[in-house]
Enzyme design. Structure first.
Site, short mmCIF file in Angstrom:
data_model
loop_
_atom_site.label_atom_id
_atom_site.label_comp_id
_atom_site.label_asym_id
_atom_site.label_seq_id
_atom_site.Cartn_x
_atom_site.Cartn_y
_atom_site.Cartn_z
N LYS A 269 -5.05 5.18 4.87
CA LYS A 269 -4.61 6.49 5.39
C LYS A 269 -3.72 7.24 4.41
O LYS A 269 -3.94 8.43 4.15
CB LYS A 269 -3.87 6.25 6.72
CG LYS A 269 -3.53 7.51 7.49
CD LYS A 269 -2.98 7.15 8.85
CE LYS A 269 -1.92 6.14 8.67
NZ LYS A 269 -1.22 5.53 9.64
N THR B 226 -3.52 6.68 1.18
CA THR B 226 -4.37 6.96 0.02
C THR B 226 -5.20 8.22 0.25
O THR B 226 -5.33 9.07 -0.64
CB THR B 226 -5.30 5.75 -0.25
OG1 THR B 226 -4.49 4.57 -0.38
CG2 THR B 226 -6.10 5.94 -1.51
N ARG C 159 5.90 9.41 4.65
CA ARG C 159 7.13 8.68 4.96
C ARG C 159 7.57 7.83 3.77
O ARG C 159 6.79 7.51 2.89
CB ARG C 159 6.91 7.78 6.17
CG ARG C 159 6.68 8.53 7.47
CD ARG C 159 6.44 7.57 8.62
NE ARG C 159 5.22 6.80 8.44
CZ ARG C 159 4.89 5.73 9.15
NH1 ARG C 159 5.71 5.29 10.08
NH2 ARG C 159 3.75 5.10 8.95
N LYS D 32 2.75 -6.11 4.48
CA LYS D 32 2.04 -4.83 4.39
C LYS D 32 1.98 -4.29 2.96
O LYS D 32 1.01 -3.65 2.55
CB LYS D 32 2.74 -3.80 5.30
CG LYS D 32 2.11 -2.41 5.28
CD LYS D 32 2.83 -1.51 6.27
CE LYS D 32 2.26 -0.09 6.26
NZ LYS D 32 2.64 0.66 5.06
N ALA E 128 6.58 3.30 13.88
CA ALA E 128 5.51 4.00 14.60
C ALA E 128 5.24 3.39 15.98
O ALA E 128 4.47 3.95 16.74
CB ALA E 128 4.24 4.02 13.77
N PHE F 282 0.13 4.26 11.87
CA PHE F 282 -0.87 3.45 12.57
C PHE F 282 -2.11 4.27 12.93
O PHE F 282 -2.42 5.27 12.28
CB PHE F 282 -0.26 2.77 13.79
CG PHE F 282 0.78 1.75 13.47
CD1 PHE F 282 0.66 0.90 12.38
CD2 PHE F 282 1.94 1.63 14.25
CE1 PHE F 282 1.64 -0.05 12.08
CE2 PHE F 282 2.91 0.70 13.96
CZ PHE F 282 2.76 -0.15 12.88
N PHE G 185 -15.38 2.44 -0.27
CA PHE G 185 -15.18 1.16 -0.97
C PHE G 185 -16.43 0.88 -1.80
O PHE G 185 -17.55 1.26 -1.40
CB PHE G 185 -14.96 0.01 0.02
CG PHE G 185 -13.55 -0.12 0.52
CD1 PHE G 185 -12.75 -1.18 0.13
CD2 PHE G 185 -13.01 0.83 1.37
CE1 PHE G 185 -11.43 -1.30 0.59
CE2 PHE G 185 -11.71 0.72 1.83
CZ PHE G 185 -10.91 -0.34 1.44
N TRP H 220 -9.90 7.08 -4.13
CA TRP H 220 -9.29 5.84 -4.64
C TRP H 220 -9.82 5.54 -6.05
O TRP H 220 -9.06 5.18 -6.95
CB TRP H 220 -9.61 4.67 -3.70
CG TRP H 220 -9.01 3.37 -4.13
CD1 TRP H 220 -7.76 2.89 -3.85
CD2 TRP H 220 -9.63 2.37 -4.96
NE1 TRP H 220 -7.57 1.66 -4.44
CE2 TRP H 220 -8.70 1.32 -5.13
CE3 TRP H 220 -10.88 2.27 -5.57
CZ2 TRP H 220 -8.98 0.18 -5.87
CZ3 TRP H 220 -11.17 1.13 -6.33
CH2 TRP H 220 -10.22 0.10 -6.47
#
Length: 558
Positions: free
Chosen positions: A73, A75, A96, A107, A275, A303, A383, A411
């Site tokens: 998210k 990214t 954030r 994480k 969150a 999230f 991906f 990415w």
């Protein structure tokens, strides 16, 4: 093909002086308070000077429910911001700040990944500009002043059994969840049970991210309820006379941080409320300032959309008078397969049927977001293992939901890979199609607000709450808190309160275990299921692999 790690890519970034980044948004260097050469705080004077400007378009990036497969998210948020700038738009990013606890736990960081990152990556994922330390200090100053008040005679008649204000630290440390303080005799005060939460779960963090200026900050801090008397009447932070000193500690932390993407586009990185237990969005002051000086602002919420986007709409937008123009819902083929029952070890193999099976979770989020009246576009975060057939399966499914899915390769390629997504998002944001409205009215009863979220967003059949909880909500309504929004605290992994129920389950109930009044932040926290406000480290924490190499450079952050 071997890809470079995020930190290797970040280290090779061709960063520009932060004054050049500020100039892109019309921020004069006199209004930047530099922390080194590549990050700065934006002065309150500048923020005040642009309040009357025309507002840019607000774009929210959210996602399906998180899976171990990864969604990307942040990214995508960074990649989209870069893409908008690439196609000639004046765009800024708002995300954030990272918490040290998750960084050293499981994480990892929160600065994007691959060719879509915000830099300086190492600084952002460590101490940055000290905002979280200031929040920790302000929170714990109040803790010390409460115990000190009790020690010196307890003039306010605080019931020591009903001190609700705990302590915080920005680290995952399960040993501190439940503690006893003031052991050791008369000189150390009165022993009582308490504990620590992680800093991002502090109400001070939520307040900093919702306050519009220092005066608003001080008022909200004063409004926090920290304890109760024996007759259960509340003790406020202002009764302890801590709100002024806390505001002083938070004075600099209130100013948004300006940094840059790998492609030298401006990014505001400010605040980081939990969150689950809070609203999971970057600060109002950063978002509104960005909207005053950029034509497009790309921000994200924590999230999946059932938590982050719901709170962004019902809490942040409601309280700050914001209105999103478009929502980008991030999904991956890998996550669709995992929702379709494929094990993580098998995600590299083509499985179109599993993709189709897993799309139910994506469809549920699309339908939920449309309830807010905001147009939705799905970003398929690419991906390298994705096959054409799998990607097409997602696109075909999204079309049946009355939306469109766009493949984005940010990415791997940076803004070159996100051009298509940027053009589609700009088109939607410029169309004026958004008819934003929160999910419920302010004057709806508190329990009815809980039911509205549970049935409309989680698609639950009912909310289970005993008489004690219902009576507590009624008492708050009678005390004047009935107009507050509700902040639902539940697992991020499922629409239900069971983290193992993936997909789009129906026929479930939402049990409410506890309700808490965050009077300063301005919402009622509704705890459903087991939610940890002080996480623990995993069996093999990420910190085991973080070190300085022979050149004095940081290794192991991701």
């Amino acid at each position: 093909m071997a890809f470079k790690t995020d930190i290797e890519i970040a280290r090779e970034a061709n960063k520009k002086p932060i004054q050049e980044i500020g100039a892109k948004l019309g921020i004069d260097s006199d209004h930047l308070l530099p922390y080194g050469h590549d990050k700065a705080k934006v002065s309150q004077e500048f923020i005040n000077s642009v309040k009357g400007n025309a507002k840019g378009k607000l774009i929210l990036v959210t996602a399906i429910n998180p899976t171990p497969a990864g969604e990307g998210k942040t990214t995508t948020t960074v990649g989209l911001g870069d893409g908008l700038n690439r196609i000639g738009k004046k765009a800024a990013i708002c995300i954030r700040e990272a918490s040290l606890g998750p960084n050293f736990g499981m994480k990892g960081g929160a600065a994007g990944g691959g060719k879509a990152q915000v830099v300086p990556m190492e600084d952002m994922n460590l101490h940055f500009t000290g905002d979280f330390h200031a929040i920790t200090a302000a929170h714990n100053l109040l803790s010390a002043m409460i115990d000190n008040h009790i020690y010196w005679g307890n003039e306010l008649e605080i019931d020591e059994r009903r001190v609700s204000w705990r302590r915080v630290m920005d680290m995952n440390d399960r040993a501190l969840r439940d503690t006893v303080t003031s052991l050791g005799g008369v000189a150390n005060g009165f022993p009582r049970q308490t504990g620590f939460d992680i800093t991002v779960a502090s109400e001070v963090m939520a307040i900093l991210c919702l306050a519009t200026d220092l005066n608003d900050l001080e008022k909200r801090l004063g409004d926090m309820i920290v304890a109760y008397r024996r007759d259960k009447s509340p003790i406020y932070c202002r009764d302890i006379k801590a709100d002024g000193a806390m505001t002083v500690l938070l004075k600099d932390a209130m100013q948004p941080n300006l940094v840059q993407t790998l492609e030298n586009n401006p990014a505001f990185v400010h605040g980081g409320p939990f969150a689950n237990i809070a609203h999971g969005c970057n600060s109002v002051i950063a978002t509104t300032t960005a909207l005053n000086i950029a034509d497009y602002v790309v921000t994200e919420a924590g999230f999946g959309a059932d938590l982050g986007a719901e709170k962004f709409m019902n809490i942040k937008c409601r309280k700050a008078g914001l209105s999103p123009d478009a929502v980008v819902l991030v999904a991956t083929v890998r996550a669709m397969k995992m929702n379709g029952g494929v094990a993580k070890a098998d995600l590299g193999e083509e499985n179109v049927e599993a993709v189709k099976e897993g799309c139910a979770n994506l469809g549920r989020h699309i339908g939920n977001l449309k309830q807010f009246g905001v147009p939705v576009v799905v970003a398929i975060n690419h991906f390298v293992t994705d096959t054409d057939a799998e990607i097409q399966a997602v696109k075909d499914y999204v079309e049946t939901q009355g939306s469109e899915a766009v493949l984005s390769r940010h990415w791997e390629l940076g803004s070159e890979g996100s051009e298509d997504l940027a053009r589609k998002v700009a088109e939607i944001a410029d169309s004026g199609a958004s008819q934003f409205a929160p999910l419920y009215r302010d004057d709806l009863g508190l329990f009815e607000k809980i039911e509205r979220v549970a049935t409309a967003i989680y698609r639950a059949d009912e909310v289970l709450a005993d008489a004690k909880i219902r009576n507590q909500l009624k008492e708050w309504e009678e005390a004047g808190y009935g107009n507050l929004p509700v902040c639902m605290a539940k697992t991020q992994y499922s629409f239900t309160t069971d983290p193992n129920r993936r997909g789009a389950p129906t026929g479930h109930s939402v049990p409410v275990r506890e309700v808490r009044l965050s009077a300063g932040a301005g919402f009622i926290v509704v705890i459903c299921g087991e939610i940890m406000t002080m996480p623990g480290l995993p069996r093999v924490p990420a910190s085991e692999n973080i070190r300085l190499n022979e050149e004095g450079l940081i290794e192991g952050l991701f």
